[in-house]
Design a protein around this motif. Structure first.
Motif, PDB file in Angstrom:
ATOM      1  N   ALA A   3       0.831  -1.202   0.000  1.00 41.65           N
ATOM      2  CA  ALA A   3       0.000   0.000   0.000  1.00 41.65           C
ATOM      3  C   ALA A   3       0.864   1.251   0.000  1.00 41.65           C
ATOM      4  N   ILE A   4       1.978   1.193   0.693  1.00 39.26           N
ATOM      5  CA  ILE A   4       2.894   2.329   0.728  1.00 39.26           C
ATOM      6  C   ILE A   4       3.370   2.658  -0.689  1.00 39.26           C
ATOM      7  N   LYS A   5       3.726   1.642  -1.446  1.00 42.74           N
ATOM      8  CA  LYS A   5       4.212   1.860  -2.799  1.00 42.74           C
ATOM      9  C   LYS A   5       3.134   2.462  -3.688  1.00 42.74           C
ATOM     10  N   LEU A   6       1.895   2.079  -3.459  1.00 42.14           N
ATOM     11  CA  LEU A   6       0.813   2.505  -4.334  1.00 42.14           C
ATOM     12  C   LEU A   6       0.229   3.863  -3.981  1.00 42.14           C
ATOM     13  N   TYR A   7       0.185   4.181  -2.724  1.00 39.31           N
ATOM     14  CA  TYR A   7      -0.676   5.277  -2.312  1.00 39.31           C
ATOM     15  C   TYR A   7      -0.006   6.463  -1.630  1.00 39.31           C
ATOM     16  N   VAL A   8       1.237   6.365  -1.219  1.00 31.75           N
ATOM     17  CA  VAL A   8       1.751   7.431  -0.375  1.00 31.75           C
ATOM     18  C   VAL A   8       3.040   8.047  -0.897  1.00 31.75           C
ATOM     19  N   ALA A   9       3.292   9.263  -0.410  1.00 34.84           N
ATOM     20  CA  ALA A   9       4.498   9.986  -0.800  1.00 34.84           C
ATOM     21  C   ALA A   9       5.702   9.541   0.010  1.00 34.84           C
ATOM     22  N   ASP A  10       5.470   9.097   1.261  1.00 36.11           N
ATOM     23  CA  ASP A  10       6.573   8.724   2.139  1.00 36.11           C
ATOM     24  C   ASP A  10       6.024   7.912   3.305  1.00 36.11           C
ATOM     25  N   TYR A  11       6.916   7.320   4.084  1.00 41.41           N
ATOM     26  CA  TYR A  11       6.516   6.612   5.292  1.00 41.41           C
ATOM     27  C   TYR A  11       7.639   6.724   6.318  1.00 41.41           C
ATOM     28  N   LEU A  12       7.242   6.669   7.571  1.00 34.40           N
ATOM     29  CA  LEU A  12       8.215   6.718   8.662  1.00 34.40           C
ATOM     30  C   LEU A  12       7.922   5.583   9.621  1.00 34.40           C
ATOM     31  N   LEU A  13       8.982   4.922  10.094  1.00 33.75           N
ATOM     32  CA  LEU A  13       8.820   3.861  11.079  1.00 33.75           C
ATOM     33  C   LEU A  13       8.821   4.460  12.480  1.00 33.75           C
ATOM     34  N   LYS A  14       7.835   4.075  13.269  1.00 30.48           N
ATOM     35  CA  LYS A  14       7.787   4.514  14.669  1.00 30.48           C
ATOM     36  C   LYS A  14       8.762   3.693  15.505  1.00 30.48           C
ATOM     37  N   PRO A  15       9.366   4.295  16.524  1.00 26.83           N
ATOM     38  CA  PRO A  15       9.341   5.733  16.814  1.00 26.83           C
ATOM     39  C   PRO A  15      10.336   6.467  15.929  1.00 26.83           C
ATOM     40  N   PHE A  16       9.938   7.582  15.357  1.00 25.22           N
ATOM     41  CA  PHE A  16      10.852   8.320  14.492  1.00 25.22           C
ATOM     42  C   PHE A  16      11.630   9.345  15.315  1.00 25.22           C
ATOM     43  N   GLU A  17      12.775   9.723  14.801  1.00 22.95           N
ATOM     44  CA  GLU A  17      13.672  10.601  15.538  1.00 22.95           C
ATOM     45  C   GLU A  17      13.305  12.075  15.340  1.00 22.95           C
ATOM     46  N   ASP A  18      13.823  12.925  16.198  1.00 27.97           N
ATOM     47  CA  ASP A  18      13.572  14.363  16.105  1.00 27.97           C
ATOM     48  C   ASP A  18      13.989  14.885  14.731  1.00 27.97           C
ATOM     49  N   GLY A  19      13.110  15.630  14.120  1.00 29.22           N
ATOM     50  CA  GLY A  19      13.411  16.225  12.827  1.00 29.22           C
ATOM     51  C   GLY A  19      13.084  15.350  11.647  1.00 29.22           C
ATOM     52  N   LEU A  32      10.254  13.688  10.836  1.00 33.80           N
ATOM     53  CA  LEU A  32       8.958  13.989  10.236  1.00 33.80           C
ATOM     54  C   LEU A  32       9.004  15.315   9.486  1.00 33.80           C
ATOM     55  N   GLU A  33       9.624  16.324  10.095  1.00 34.87           N
ATOM     56  CA  GLU A  33       9.739  17.625   9.424  1.00 34.87           C
ATOM     57  C   GLU A  33      10.455  17.497   8.086  1.00 34.87           C
ATOM     58  N   THR A  34      11.502  16.665   8.043  1.00 36.67           N
ATOM     59  CA  THR A  34      12.242  16.463   6.794  1.00 36.67           C
ATOM     60  C   THR A  34      11.352  15.834   5.728  1.00 36.67           C
ATOM     61  N   ALA A  35      10.549  14.843   6.133  1.00 38.90           N
ATOM     62  CA  ALA A  35       9.630  14.187   5.192  1.00 38.90           C
ATOM     63  C   ALA A  35       8.582  15.182   4.693  1.00 38.90           C
ATOM     64  N   VAL A  36       8.065  16.020   5.594  1.00 31.49           N
ATOM     65  CA  VAL A  36       7.072  17.023   5.209  1.00 31.49           C
ATOM     66  C   VAL A  36       7.672  18.023   4.220  1.00 31.49           C
TER      67      VAL A  36
END
Length: 254
Positions: free
Chosen positions: A94-110, A112-116
């Protein structure tokens, strides 16, 4: 600014994303938050976000089902999935088909901002291209002054490309000149024949419509002046390099 919706059933994590990120500093505006996919769809309909940051596993409706439903509606909103490592294999296709990016929890500081920021850059490029398209009806023509008849022909084509009977005869007739004279000066000043320009212009508009993802291929076919979907698809592939369906699929995951 990029409008952002956050969807996560874990309240502490959701509030952390909502409150701890300085959204304006990264060119974004947080428009809403939701606790599950059903609320996420309702918020998307109401606020029309450009980006959804969503968990995968949630009660009532999970993130994958939410995104699938939005895609079926023709919504091309960008998506960043947040997923636990244990859910990764489940979400991978689903990630390959539908999304711009993904992050594995727990993600590190910064992280998510980088992905955004990556999503925002792509969004800004897309907006700039749309503005350039809207501003420049001569999008494919070499620079330089054009004669009155050539400019009027270009303007006529931009207004009548959806007419399946559009051809050199109708363009020349609208300008009150002979087909031969118009053909000669148009080719001389643009390097295009009238019909090749009409085809290129139609494919250009078709790309814009297909990127919207709200329209089916057969609808776009009619909107750009073709009545035969097979012929339109064949022409589109010759010009663009991929079929209309392939182009739309690629647009949906940007």
């Amino acid at each position: 600014m990029l409008k952002v919706l956050v969807v996560d059933d874990e309240m502490l994590l959701r509030k952390g994303i909502v409150l701890e990120i300085d959204w304006p500093s990264i060119g974004c505006m947080l428009v809403a938050e939701a606790a599950n996919g059903i609320e996420g769809i309702e918020a998307t309909h109401k606020y029309q976000p450009d980006l959804i940051i969503t968990d995968i596993r949630m009660p009532k409706m999970d993130g994958i089902e939410m995104v699938k439903q939005l895609r079926e509606e023709g919504n091309e909103v960008s998506v960043i999935f947040l997923t636990a490592y244990s859910d990764f294999s489940y979400a991978q296709s689903a990630i390959k088909l539908y999304v711009a990016d993904y992050l594995l929890k727990p993600f590190e500081d910064g992280e998510l901002e980088t992905a955004v920021l990556r999503v925002r850059r792509r969004w800004e490029e897309k907006q700039k291209k749309k503005m350039d398209i809207d501003k420049d009806p001569c999008f494919m023509l070499k620079k330089g002054d054009k004669s009155k008849y050539v400019m009027e022909a270009i303007e006529y084509i931009s207004k009548h490309y959806s007419d399946e009977h559009l051809c050199i005869a109708t363009v020349a007739d609208s300008l009150g000149v002979s087909e031969g004279h118009l053909s000669h000066i148009f080719k001389k000043e643009t390097d295009y024949t009238i019909m090749s320009y009409i085809t290129q212009y139609r494919m250009h508009v078709a790309m814009k419509l297909l990127s919207d993802c709200r329209y089916k291929v057969y609808e776009v076919t009619e909107m750009v002046g073709y009545h035969d979907c097979t012929y339109f698809s064949s022409t589109f592939k010759k010009v663009v390099g991929v079929t209309p369906s392939e182009y739309q699929d690629r647009s949906a995951i940007r």
